[in-house]
Design a protein around this motif. Structure first.
Motif, PDB file in Angstrom:
ATOM      1  N   THR A   1       5.245  -8.074  -2.429  1.00  0.00           N
ATOM      2  CA  THR A   1       4.509  -9.201  -1.835  1.00  0.00           C
ATOM      3  C   THR A   1       4.278 -10.292  -2.889  1.00  0.00           C
ATOM      4  N   ARG A   2       3.510 -11.313  -2.493  1.00  0.00           N
ATOM      5  CA  ARG A   2       3.333 -12.482  -3.370  1.00  0.00           C
ATOM      6  C   ARG A   2       2.755 -12.109  -4.732  1.00  0.00           C
ATOM      7  N   GLU A   3       1.870 -11.092  -4.781  1.00  0.00           N
ATOM      8  CA  GLU A   3       1.283 -10.694  -6.071  1.00  0.00           C
ATOM      9  C   GLU A   3       2.387 -10.256  -7.029  1.00  0.00           C
ATOM     10  N   HIS A   4       3.352  -9.504  -6.483  1.00  0.00           N
ATOM     11  CA  HIS A   4       4.463  -9.037  -7.321  1.00  0.00           C
ATOM     12  C   HIS A   4       5.395 -10.195  -7.680  1.00  0.00           C
ATOM     13  N   MET A   5       5.650 -11.044  -6.681  1.00  0.00           N
ATOM     14  CA  MET A   5       6.589 -12.170  -6.910  1.00  0.00           C
ATOM     15  C   MET A   5       6.067 -13.079  -8.022  1.00  0.00           C
TER      16      MET A   5
ATOM     17  N   GLU B   1       9.939  -5.017   4.281  1.00  0.00           N
ATOM     18  CA  GLU B   1       9.603  -4.345   3.014  1.00  0.00           C
ATOM     19  C   GLU B   1       9.388  -5.361   1.889  1.00  0.00           C
ATOM     20  N   VAL B   2      10.258  -6.385   1.857  1.00  0.00           N
ATOM     21  CA  VAL B   2      10.018  -7.518   0.968  1.00  0.00           C
ATOM     22  C   VAL B   2       9.373  -8.585   1.849  1.00  0.00           C
ATOM     23  N   SER B   3       8.226  -9.081   1.475  1.00  0.00           N
ATOM     24  CA  SER B   3       7.568 -10.070   2.341  1.00  0.00           C
ATOM     25  C   SER B   3       8.268 -11.422   2.225  1.00  0.00           C
ATOM     26  N   VAL B   4       9.122 -11.682   3.212  1.00  0.00           N
ATOM     27  CA  VAL B   4       9.876 -12.940   3.225  1.00  0.00           C
ATOM     28  C   VAL B   4       8.897 -14.099   3.469  1.00  0.00           C
ATOM     29  N   THR B   5       7.885 -13.837   4.271  1.00  0.00           N
ATOM     30  CA  THR B   5       6.873 -14.880   4.536  1.00  0.00           C
ATOM     31  C   THR B   5       6.221 -15.322   3.232  1.00  0.00           C
ATOM     32  N   ASP B   6       5.855 -14.359   2.393  1.00  0.00           N
ATOM     33  CA  ASP B   6       5.225 -14.712   1.108  1.00  0.00           C
ATOM     34  C   ASP B   6       6.167 -15.542   0.249  1.00  0.00           C
TER      35      ASP B   6
END
Ligand code: NAD
Length: 417
Positions: free
Chosen positions: A276-280, A298-303
Motif C-alpha cells: 500500500t501507499r505506506e510501503h510505496m 494485492e498491490v493497491s493500484v488506487t494508492d
C-alpha cells in the motif's frame, strides 16, 4: 455459433499454438483418446469461466470430444489469448472473451455462458458460481455440480458454504495434490518470472526480490528467483510458512522493512492491500511492483494512482508512475496476474495435470453429482493417484511396488526391535 472474440483472423496462429500445447499435454490427450468413443459427457452442457489460453483450449477440445457441449468465458479481463479464442470460435466452440475487457464486458461474457443454462460449471476464481447464486438463482436447479480451479475461488466457495448459501456441490480441483503442489508451485514459479522478464527485460541476478506470501505460489516464485541469482526476501503473516521460508534460506521480514531495499516485488497471497501507499513511500526509485495472486487487490493500484503525479506506459504491461519528488515506480500488468497478463500463463506440461483433474472431476460429477449435497468436496483420492500415475508413465518414470511382506509391515507396524 454466436461467439464474441476480438479478431477471427488470428485463428490460424491460435490453432498452431494449441497444437503445440497438445504435444506437451500427454495425460489429457490420453484421457481424450480413452473417452472419445464412449462419450461419457454426452448430454452435459459445461459452462466454463477460465483463462482462455492454449491449455484451456486443449481441455475444451477434450471435453467436447467426450461428448459435452461447452460455452466459455475468460476469468480475467487481461488473460485471454485472442488467437486461441479465435481458433476455438472457428471450431464452432461457443466462446466469449477478449483481452482488455471492461468490468461490464467481463460480466456480459459470463452472462452469455449462463444463457446456455449449463448443468456443470467450471470456474477459476468462482465468478461464474457467484453470478449464478446472486443474479440467477433460478438456474441452480439445472446444475448438477461444478469444479473450482484456484485457491482464491476455493476460499470464496468455502465462505459461501459456511454461510449455508452454496446451493450445489463443487469439487475443489485446486486442492488435489497433483494440482496444488505442482501447478501453483512450479507453474506459477516459472510463469511469473517469465511475466516479469517479458514486461521489463531486467536482470534478476543480484536484485533484491521480495515475495509476499510463502504458500504454494510464493514458494515457487521464491525458488525460481533465487535460481536466477536474485537475493530473495519473503514476507508472511502465517508463522509456520514464515519459518519454512527462513529455514529454506530466505530472508524473512515485514513488508515495511522489505519495501526499503526491494528492487522487484511480487505478491502471491490471495489477500488484499499487501503493498500500500505506506510501503510505496519507502520504496527506492525504479522499484518494480507485480502480483500473481488471483485478484488485482494485492498491490493497491488506487494508492499508486493517488500518490503519482503522472504515469505513462513505458513498455507493454509496464506502467511508469512518477511521484511528485521525481521517484519512479513501475507497475506490471495493472496489478493483475503477471504470469497470464504479461506472459502466457503456466507451461502446458503442468497444466496437463491440473486439467486432467478438471476433466476427471467433471466426469465424476456427471456420473455421481446428483447424489452429492451442496458443499465443497475434495477431488477423490483415486483421481489424484490416477493423474500422478499417468503423468509418471508419460515421463517414462518407473517406481517400485510394495512386496507382500512390505505391505503387511506398513499396514501393521507391529514389529519393533
Ligand atoms: N498466477 C497464477 O497463475 C496462479 C496460480 C495458482 C494460484 N493463484 C492465486 O495465487 C494466490 C495464492 O495461492 P496459493 O495456492 O499460493 O495459496 P496458499 O494459501 O498456499 O498461500 C498463500 C500464502 O500467503 C500468505 N499470506 C496471506 N496474506 C498475506 C499477507 N497479507 N502478507 C503476506 N503473506 C500473506 C498466507 O499465509 C499463505 O502462506 C491465490 O489468489 C490463488 O488463487 C495464482
Amino acid at each position: 455459433m454466436p461467439s464474441k472474440i476480438k479478431d477471427a483472423g488470428l485463428a490460424k496462429q491460435g490453432k498452431l499454438r494449441i497444437e503445440w500445447a497438445e504435444t506437451r499435454m500427454p495425460v489429457l490427450m490420453r484421457l481424450r483418446k480413452e473417452n472419445s468413443k464412449s462419450k461419457p459427457l454426452q448430454g452435459m452442457r459445461i459452462g466454463g469461466c477460465l483463462h482462455i489460453t492454449t491449455e484451456t483450449a486443449v481441455l475444451v477440445r477434450t471435453l467436447n470430444s467426450a461428448g459435452a457441449e461447452t460455452v466459455w468465458s475468460g476469468c480475467n479481463p487481461l488473460s485471454t489469448q485472442d488467437d486461441v479464442a479465435a481458433a476455438l470460435a472457428e471450431e464452432q466452440i461457443d466462446i466469449y472473451g477478449w483481452r482488455g475487457l471492461s468490468k461490464d464486458e467481463y460480466y456480459w461474457c459470463i452472462q452469455k455462458v449462463l444463457d446456455s443454462k449449463p448443468n456443470l460449471t467450471l470456474d477459476d476464481g468462482a465468478d461464474l458460481v457467484f453470478t449464478i447464486h446472486e443474479s440467477h438463482p433460478e438456474q441452480v436447479k439445472n446444475v448438477i455440480g461444478g469444479t473450482e480451479e484456484t485457491t482464491t475461488g476455493v476460499h470464496r466457495l468455502r465462505a459461501l458454504a459456511e454461510q449455508g448459501r452454496l446451493k450445489y456441490p463443487i469439487i475443489s480441483v485446486n486442492d488435489a495434490e497433483t494440482k496444488w503442489d505442482f501447478d501453483n508451485v512450479y507453474g506459477t514459479g516459472q510463469s511469473s518470472i517469465d511475466g516479469i522478464i517479458r514486461a521489463t527485460n531486467v536482470l534478476l541476478a543480484g536484485k533484491n526480490f521480495v515475495v509476499a506470501g510463502y504458500g504454494h505460489c510464493g514458494r515457487g516464485v521464491a525458488m525460481r528467483a533465487r535460481g536466477l541469482g536474485a537475493n530473495v526476501t519473503v514476507t508472511e503473516i502465517e508463522p509456520v510458512n514464515a519459518l519454512k521460508a527462513a529455514m529454506e534460506g530466505f530472508r524473512v521480514t515485514q513488508m515495511s522493512e522489505a519495501a526499503k531495499t526491494g528492487g522487484i516485488f511480487i505478491t502471491a497471497t490471495g489477500c488484499s492491500d499487501v503493498i500500500t501507499r505506506e510501503h510505496m513511500k519507502l520504496m527506492k526509485d525504479g522499484a518494480i511492483l507485480s502480483n500473481t495472486g488471483h485478484f488485482n487487490v494485492e498491490v493497491s493500484v488506487t494508492d499508486l494512482e493517488q500518490l503519482a503525479k503522472s504515469k505513462r506506459e513505458i513498455r507493454p504491461n509496464n506502467m511508469e508512475y512518477t511521484m511528485p519528488d521525481g521517484k519512479r515506480l513501475y507497475l506490471l500488468a495493472e496489478g493483475r496476474l503477471v504470469n497470464l497478463a504479461a506472459a502466457e500463463g503456466h507451461p502446458s506440461e503442468v497444466m496437463d495435470m491440473s486439467f486432467a483433474n478438471q476433466f476427471l472431476s467433471l466426469l465424476h460429477l456427471a456420473k455421481q453429482g446428483k447424489t452429492l449435497k451442496p458443499g465443497v468436496y475434495e477431488v477423490p483420492k483415486e483421481i489424484d493417484q490416477q493423474v500422478a500415475r499417468i503423468k509418471l508413465e508419460t515421463m517414462n518414470i518407473k517406481i517400485d511396488t510394495l512386496t507382500e511382506d512390505q505391505a503387511r509391515y506398513i499396514s501393521g507396524y507391529g514389529a519393533g526391535t
